[in-house]
Structures are given as C-alpha cells and as structure tokens.
Design an enzyme around this catalytic site. Structure first.
Site, PDB file in Angstrom:
ATOM      1  N   GLU A 247     -67.489  -7.550 -23.727  1.00  0.00           N
ATOM      2  CA  GLU A 247     -68.599  -8.191 -23.014  1.00  0.00           C
ATOM      3  C   GLU A 247     -69.119  -9.280 -23.937  1.00  0.00           C
ATOM      4  OE1 GLU A 247     -73.176  -7.175 -22.062  1.00  0.00           O
ATOM      5  OE2 GLU A 247     -71.752  -5.598 -21.472  1.00  0.00           O
ATOM      6  N   CYS A 284     -78.514  -8.490 -22.130  1.00  0.00           N
ATOM      7  CA  CYS A 284     -77.303  -9.203 -21.717  1.00  0.00           C
ATOM      8  C   CYS A 284     -77.392  -9.695 -20.283  1.00  0.00           C
ATOM      9  CB  CYS A 284     -76.082  -8.311 -21.902  1.00  0.00           C
ATOM     10  SG  CYS A 284     -76.256  -6.671 -21.183  1.00  0.00           S
TER      11      CYS A 284
END
Length: 511
Positions: A247, A284
């Site tokens: 990620e 995030c």
C-alpha cells in the site's frame, strides 16, 4: 550491514528527544535467524484449532497489556491515548475475527468436481483447496502502531492463513513493536508454538535483506510510494519472485455535485475538515483532493471548510522528518500559479503543524505534464486541495488524470440519491479506487467481511485487500488433486467431509 551493533532509539515526537534504546538493528545473520525460526513454525501452525486459539489468546493478552501498550505508543507517536486505545481495540477485534474465520474454514475455498465422462473434454475427479505460502515478511506502518504493525491486519491474516511472520518494525515506534511482539510470543508459548512464529527485526538494511531472503514466500508493506516501490521491485527481481502486497499512497478524491453543494454546503465543509485533519492528516484514506463547483454554493462550502480548519489546534506528526516534508510540500504547492491558500499553516513551534487548505481552478489540472501535476501527488499531513470546476466536463478531465486510489467519494443531493441521476458519475469513480463512498467520509476503515482496503496502483501493488477477512487470500495458493485415492487425500478434501468444512461440490455450495 554493519557487524557493529547499531542502536535503535525510541524518539518522542513531541520533543524530538531520545526516550530509550529500544533494540539494535538486525544484522544479516539476525535476519536469517528470524526467517529460519519462522520457518520452523509452519508445521505447528498447520493445526487450525491451535492457531485459532493462539489468535484469541493474543487478543486477550494484548487487551490485558492495554495500559502499558497505549502509553508506550503515545510516547512514540503522539497520536493520543484515546485514538490509540481505539486502535488497540480494533486490533484485538480483528485477531478474534480471524480466529473465527479459521474455525469456520471458508477461507480454504474447498471445491470438488466429481468425474463426468459426458463433458467435453471429460472431467476427472478434481479436489481443490488453498494452502499457506510460507513465511510472510510484514513491513509495519508508521501511522498505525497497532492496527498496521506487529499485531496488525497483515500479521493477523497471515497467521490465520497458517503463515508465520517476520515483521520489519517501523522506526517511529520501535519500543511499542518490541512490547507487542513479546505479547504475541507469550500467546504462542501457551499453545506450544515456537517463538519464531512472530519474528521482529529493526533497521533499513534489515528490511532490504528480509525481502530478498530465499525462505520468505510473500511480503506486505504500508508506507510511501518510493519505499514500497523499491521493495516491490526487489521482490520481483529475486531469482524466485514473490507476491508483494504494498500500500503505497492515495489522494482519495472527493467529488461534490452542484446540487449537493447547494443543499448542504456547510455540512460538507465541516465534515471534510474533520476527515482531513483526523490523526493530524496522517490517515492513508485522508481526502486529499476535492472537486467543488465554482459557484456560490461552492464558495459557501470552501468558507465553511476554512472556518472549521482555523479552529483545529496544531498537532504533532509522527516524526520530524514527516513534519518537515509536510511543511515543504505545502509550501511548494502553494507557490504554483493560480493556487490560493485560504488557510495557510500558521507559524508554530518546531514540533507541530497546523492544517492547510489550497484551492486551484480545474483547468490548471487538465493539462498533461504541467507543474500542477504536483497537486496530484499525496501530501502526507493535514492539507487538502480543493479543485474548483466550472462544469462536468472539467470535473471529468481532472478525474481522468488521477492515479489509482484507496477510496473515491461522491457527495450528492437527496434528489440525486433517490432518482439515481448521479449513477453515471459514481460509475466513473469506481475505476479509480477500491472503495467507493456516497455522502460519507473515507477516514475510518471498518473491519468487516465485505471490506476492501486496496485499489489501483499506486494505491496498492495488487488487487487484494489488507483489511477484512478476505485479506487471508494474499497468503494462500490453490492446489488441486486429480484422481487421488481417498486415503491419500488431505482431510479437507475427503468425500465424507470429516472436518465439516464449507465447500462447493459440483457447483453447489454446501455448509
């Protein structure tokens, strides 16, 4: 790697001062020892009853250690005890959820096709299920010292799949990492599992060595595009490449329609302010790019957003390197032509940052390879870019230039929601992200079976999720047995289903 021990210091981000020596950077020999110790845990971890009990015990012991762990994590991250307490609760919850999944056995994905001589070509007896890949390398995240770190979702899902882990600790919370892995090892000992089932190493070089180790079968990463891409490339360049689930970064675009702005500009503005500043903008899924109509209703929204941001107190970021990158990043973006700064970061001390708001006309982002492309890159911290669009064509042009994202959000009016008139716009957002939201905010990722936390590159390097029960799929591979005598079959695939597993037999779901 140096043969001389290199200390790993725990740093207080509120002061920038050293707290204590938490560990030492792992040498190449230490990384090798950790991976080989993890490898020895594959056999004991194969017992599903043992590993589900291990996961539940780990959750219980983490909960018991809550006061110590939360205080320690706060001293290293400045995220606050309330936020960290909630994150630890989430971590314990997902460990228990994965334990339930291990007991249920659905993740094994048992599929049986009985022989069919009438098919073209004829179908033999085929029995398929999934088996663990092997040792998994987990690269911990900076911004979630529990949920995406030593005992976080990557570790929990790997252990649930039957894969031991070696975690590369994040340098922002080394003492928390050491305390957490000690809890996991206590839980392992209670169920006869070797301590190596949860390994831990520190240091940049150790992380590079880990992804290249021949006994590491897969890896996960949460962090920057630069760091994640380097590890991804290293994983692919191995003599035997391995899956790398990274990620890396996300803008998490938001589109506000004209009718939605007219209907509730102030509510959207205040909601956006809360979402983009949550955790000092270090989530995030922070909304980092917001398309707002260039009209009176859009003006109201931007005004409400700016007023809400002024009321947000300055906060401490995870480390001073991130703070400096945020300050320079906002400054560089604010100096671009036609970029305005309705809320500029207020001057603060050397340890805190204040929220910022940038605006830019949509036509500035429609040009390919221009200086404004910087606005299409994530800026980690409490800042968002509001893009003012004149019409839907301008909004579509901006959306067409966006990279992959974890989330994409659409705010519509009540009439648009009930009539379905915004369905085409929502469909245009789906290719951009792994999770699409309507009339809500992306911060806060529920741990649920249907959750998907991933997205097109650079949000992630694969199509898998790192949150939710299907996260186990990253650590499994299918094996099909053909025309195998019953006595030679794994118990999971035997005709009588002695383990009582959910399975699909000749196209029909059972259990």
């Amino acid at each position: 790697m140096s043969a001389i021990p290199v200390p790993v210091w725990s740093i207080d981000p509120r002061t920038g001062e050293r707290r204590e020596q938490a560990a030492e950077e792992a040498t190449e020999a230490a990384v090798d020892a950790a991976v080989r110790a993890a490898r020895t845990a594959l056999g004991p971890l194969a017992d599903r009853a043992v590993r589900s009990a291990f996961l539940r015990t780990a959750a219980g012991l983490l909960d018991e250690a809550r006061p110590e762990l939360v205080a320690l994590a706060d001293s290293e991250t400045a995220l606050g005890t309330t936020r960290l307490g909630g994150e630890l609760t989430r971590t314990c919850y997902q460990l228990r959820q994965f334990a339930d999944a291990v007991d249920a056995g659905s993740f094994l994905d048992v599929i049986i096709s009985h022989p069919d001589s009438s098919a073209t070509p004829p179908v033999p007896d085929l029995r398929r299920y999934k088996v663990p890949l092997g040792v998994v390398a987990v690269y911990a995240a900076s911004n979630f010292p529990f949920a995406f770190s030593v005992a976080g979702g990557d570790t929990a899902s790997a252990l649930a799949a039957g894969c031991p882990v070696v975690v590369k600790a994040h340098p922002d919370h080394p003492a928390t990492s050491e305390a957490t892995v000690a809890v996991l090892r206590r839980a392992a000992a209670r169920h006869g599992l070797p301590a190596g089932v949860a390994g831990l190493v520190h240091g940049f070089d150790a992380g590079v060595t880990l992804v290249a180790h021949p006994l590491v079968a897969a890896a996960s990463f949460t962090g920057s595009v630069r760091g994640g891409r380097a590890l991804f490339d290293a994983a692919a360049a191995r003599p035997r490449p391995i899956p790398f689930h990274g990620e890396l970064g996300s803008l998490n675009p938001v589109v506000v329609t004209g009718p939605a702005a007219t209907e509730r500009a102030e509510d959207i503005g205040t909601g956006l302010a809360a979402s983009m500043t949550m955790g000092v903008g270090q989530f995030c899924v922070k909304p980092g790019l917001v398309l707002v109509p260039a009209d009176a209703a859009g003006d109201r929204l931007v005004k409400a957003l700016g007023q809400s941001l002024v009321d947000v107190a300055p906060g401490v970021m995870l480390d001073h390197r991130m703070r400096d990158a945020f300050v320079s990043g906002v400054g560089e973006r604010s100096r671009l032509p036609s970029v305005e700064t309705p809320v500029a970061p207020a001057p603060g001390d050397a340890h805190t940052v204040a929220a910022a708001l940038l605006t830019v006309p949509a036509d500035r982002l429609a040009a390919e390879d221009g200086p404004h492309d910087l606005l299409l890159e994530e800026c980690f911290g409490p800042v968002t870019v509001v893009v003012r669009y004149e019409d839907q064509a301008q909004a579509d042009a901006v959306l067409g230039r966006l990279p992959g994202n974890l989330t994409a959000t659409l705010h519509v009016s009540a009439q648009e929601a009930s009539s379905g008139s915004a369905a085409d716009l929502l469909a245009r957002l789906a290719p951009l992200a792994g999770r699409v939201l309507v009339n809500s905010w992306p911060t806060g990722v529920a741990v649920a079976p249907a959750q998907h936390h991933g997205g097109p590159y650079p949000a992630t390097t694969s199509t898998s999720t790192s949150v939710g029960l299907t996260a186990t799929e990253r650590w499994l591979r299918p094996v099909a047995y053909q025309n195998t005598p019953e006595a030679l079959l794994p118990p999971e695939l035997r005709e009588g289903n002695p383990l009582g597993l959910p399975r699909t037999v000749d196209g029909r779901r059972e259990g």
